[in-house]
Design a protein around this motif. Sequence first.
Motif, PDB file in Angstrom:
ATOM      1  N   GLU A 185       0.714  -1.114  -0.006  1.00  0.00           N
ATOM      2  CA  GLU A 185       0.004  -0.068  -0.093  1.00  0.00           C
ATOM      3  C   GLU A 185       0.831   1.200  -0.142  1.00  0.00           C
ATOM      4  O   GLU A 185       0.563   2.126   0.662  1.00  0.00           O
ATOM      5  CB  GLU A 185      -1.024  -0.183   1.277  1.00  0.00           C
ATOM      6  CG  GLU A 185      -1.937  -1.098   1.264  1.00  0.00           C
ATOM      7  CD  GLU A 185      -2.861  -1.058   2.247  1.00  0.00           C
ATOM      8  OE1 GLU A 185      -2.651   0.138   3.232  1.00  0.00           O
ATOM      9  OE2 GLU A 185      -4.054  -1.678   2.320  1.00  0.00           O
ATOM     10  N   ASP A 187       3.039   4.398  -2.327  1.00  0.00           N
ATOM     11  CA  ASP A 187       3.084   4.644  -3.447  1.00  0.00           C
ATOM     12  C   ASP A 187       4.508   4.895  -3.747  1.00  0.00           C
ATOM     13  O   ASP A 187       5.543   4.539  -2.908  1.00  0.00           O
ATOM     14  CB  ASP A 187       2.369   6.127  -3.820  1.00  0.00           C
ATOM     15  CG  ASP A 187       2.880   7.021  -2.720  1.00  0.00           C
ATOM     16  OD1 ASP A 187       3.795   6.984  -1.960  1.00  0.00           O
ATOM     17  OD2 ASP A 187       2.062   8.165  -2.334  1.00  0.00           O
ATOM     18  N   GLU A 188       4.818   5.520  -5.064  1.00  0.00           N
ATOM     19  CA  GLU A 188       6.177   5.521  -5.206  1.00  0.00           C
ATOM     20  C   GLU A 188       7.026   6.450  -4.291  1.00  0.00           C
ATOM     21  O   GLU A 188       8.313   6.003  -3.960  1.00  0.00           O
ATOM     22  CB  GLU A 188       6.193   6.442  -6.660  1.00  0.00           C
ATOM     23  CG  GLU A 188       7.678   6.352  -7.471  1.00  0.00           C
ATOM     24  CD  GLU A 188       8.141   5.154  -7.730  1.00  0.00           C
ATOM     25  OE1 GLU A 188       9.544   4.989  -8.163  1.00  0.00           O
ATOM     26  OE2 GLU A 188       7.288   4.188  -7.920  1.00  0.00           O
ATOM     27  N   SER A 189       6.546   7.492  -3.875  1.00  0.00           N
ATOM     28  CA  SER A 189       7.248   8.300  -2.951  1.00  0.00           C
ATOM     29  C   SER A 189       7.614   7.735  -1.520  1.00  0.00           C
ATOM     30  O   SER A 189       8.676   7.767  -1.061  1.00  0.00           O
ATOM     31  CB  SER A 189       6.415   9.584  -2.515  1.00  0.00           C
ATOM     32  OG  SER A 189       5.167   9.230  -1.619  1.00  0.00           O
ATOM     33  N   ASP A 221       3.754  -0.455   3.945  1.00  0.00           N
ATOM     34  CA  ASP A 221       3.450   1.037   3.766  1.00  0.00           C
ATOM     35  C   ASP A 221       4.080   2.073   4.491  1.00  0.00           C
ATOM     36  O   ASP A 221       5.033   1.698   4.939  1.00  0.00           O
ATOM     37  CB  ASP A 221       1.690   1.200   4.359  1.00  0.00           C
ATOM     38  CG  ASP A 221       1.457   0.788   5.669  1.00  0.00           C
ATOM     39  OD1 ASP A 221       2.533   0.793   6.485  1.00  0.00           O
ATOM     40  OD2 ASP A 221       0.141   0.363   5.910  1.00  0.00           O
TER      41      ASP A 221
END
Length: 513
Positions: A185, A187-189, A221
């Motif tokens: 969960e 994202d790229e960042s 995450d």
Amino acid sequence: MSVLEHADDVRAELELLIRARYPLVWLVTHEEERAERLLRAAAEATSRDLITWRLSEGFAGAAATDLVEEQDAKKKDGKDESGKPSPLEDAFRRVRRGSGRRVYVFEDVHALLEDPRTVRCLKDTVQSLRSTHASVVLLGPVLSIPSELEKLATVVDLPLPTAGELRTLLDELLASLPGGRVTIEADESVLERAAHAARGLTEAEAESVFSKALVRDPVFDADDLSVIIEEKKQVLRKTGLLEYHDRTETIQGVGGFAGLKTWLSERADTFSERAREYGLPAPRGVLLLGVQGCGKSLTAKAVASEWGLPLLRLDVGRLFDSFVGKSEANMRQAILVAESLAPAVLWIDELEKGLAGVRSSGGDSGVTARVFGSLLTWLQEKTAPVFVVATSNDVRSLPPELLRKGRFDEIFFVDLPGETERAAIFEIHLRKRRRDPARFDLASLARATDGWSGSEIEEAVVSALFSTFPQGRDVTTEDVLTACAATVPLSRTMANEVNELREWAKNRTRPAG
């Protein structure tokens, strides 16, 4: 010594040295498996066979058949008993008798090169390889070159993995997991931040940390970033050289220092790419000199919080080791780790104690002078965005070379706080202990503590709280004044030393206040 930033640069450098038929290369790293992969790639690119030697196993490798057969025959004949050549000497001699395009990798032999006979045997081997297509690579975590080999060896440092390499490792690990085992969960960042959070770790350590985060919680995450940071603290603690500090202090918790705070605020955003495009270099650091207990260490901690950078503390005293060459290796290792975490704040507390006796270090065979020289060179030449905050209570113990411009951006003198600053310090410590400063006569407290340091003011507040706690009532201004009256400040007990320090700093430093 080759100073390289990426593993690909190291592989290319090794390939170049092998092609140029350099007979002896010393590859410095803790990452044995990673180094072997790079050496194998370099050997393949130069059409060489890679053969490894370890004290526990002897020669190994697809092309080591002749060496292994001779090694096994000697064991059966009992020729490796006491009085015969050591296993390492025997290996060097067989390298001399070998032939073909080969790269011989000897692992962890630095501790075995203290015997003059072994060193002589290696020197003979290296000299015999000059006209061949073979090279010897010594692989280990410690650089300890015997003086007899200094002109024959080429040193290459393998840097710790970059954020890009760690991101690739993380992606490969996530992709290798069976479907349904882990939910991603992030994202790229978040993945980028996870890779940056793991900087300063070896490849194996990073893989273990990532795996721990996944085992702890099958959902990967942003919450896993704290696991990575916490584990990295443990890994850094094992080295005993650098400590990872939590950013708990803020610049608002530092009373006074208006000049220093302004100087720092002007440089808060200068680690950014925008600053590079503007033509600004990354700030190098500051040296804080001054009276004990006036907030130098507190300021170092606050800088990291204000700028949002990792805070590392270097204990100079821990650099020194009884083994030959180990102290210098510790200095290099600490620098490499600090640079791998850049941008970061490196805090060197009470610098004069760690470098005590540097001017007369003949008694330790010059070890202190060499460690100090390495530190000076790095302070002058470093390009990595590591902001150094060094503190010192006794400038007379510091070598003059350290105070020269170029080592630090600025030298600030931290004096005893003035009346306004003392009132601000009282306000900070009362609020820190959940008391409303408006209920206290801060002006009276500031006047009663002329010549006091910030730590002495804090201790007066704490002492007043101790005295009122058994009475079951809250502390008052009079209680704090009573505690102040019972204290003799350092500026009185060491008046001569404080005045000498102030006199020295008049035209040599910039006031922090």
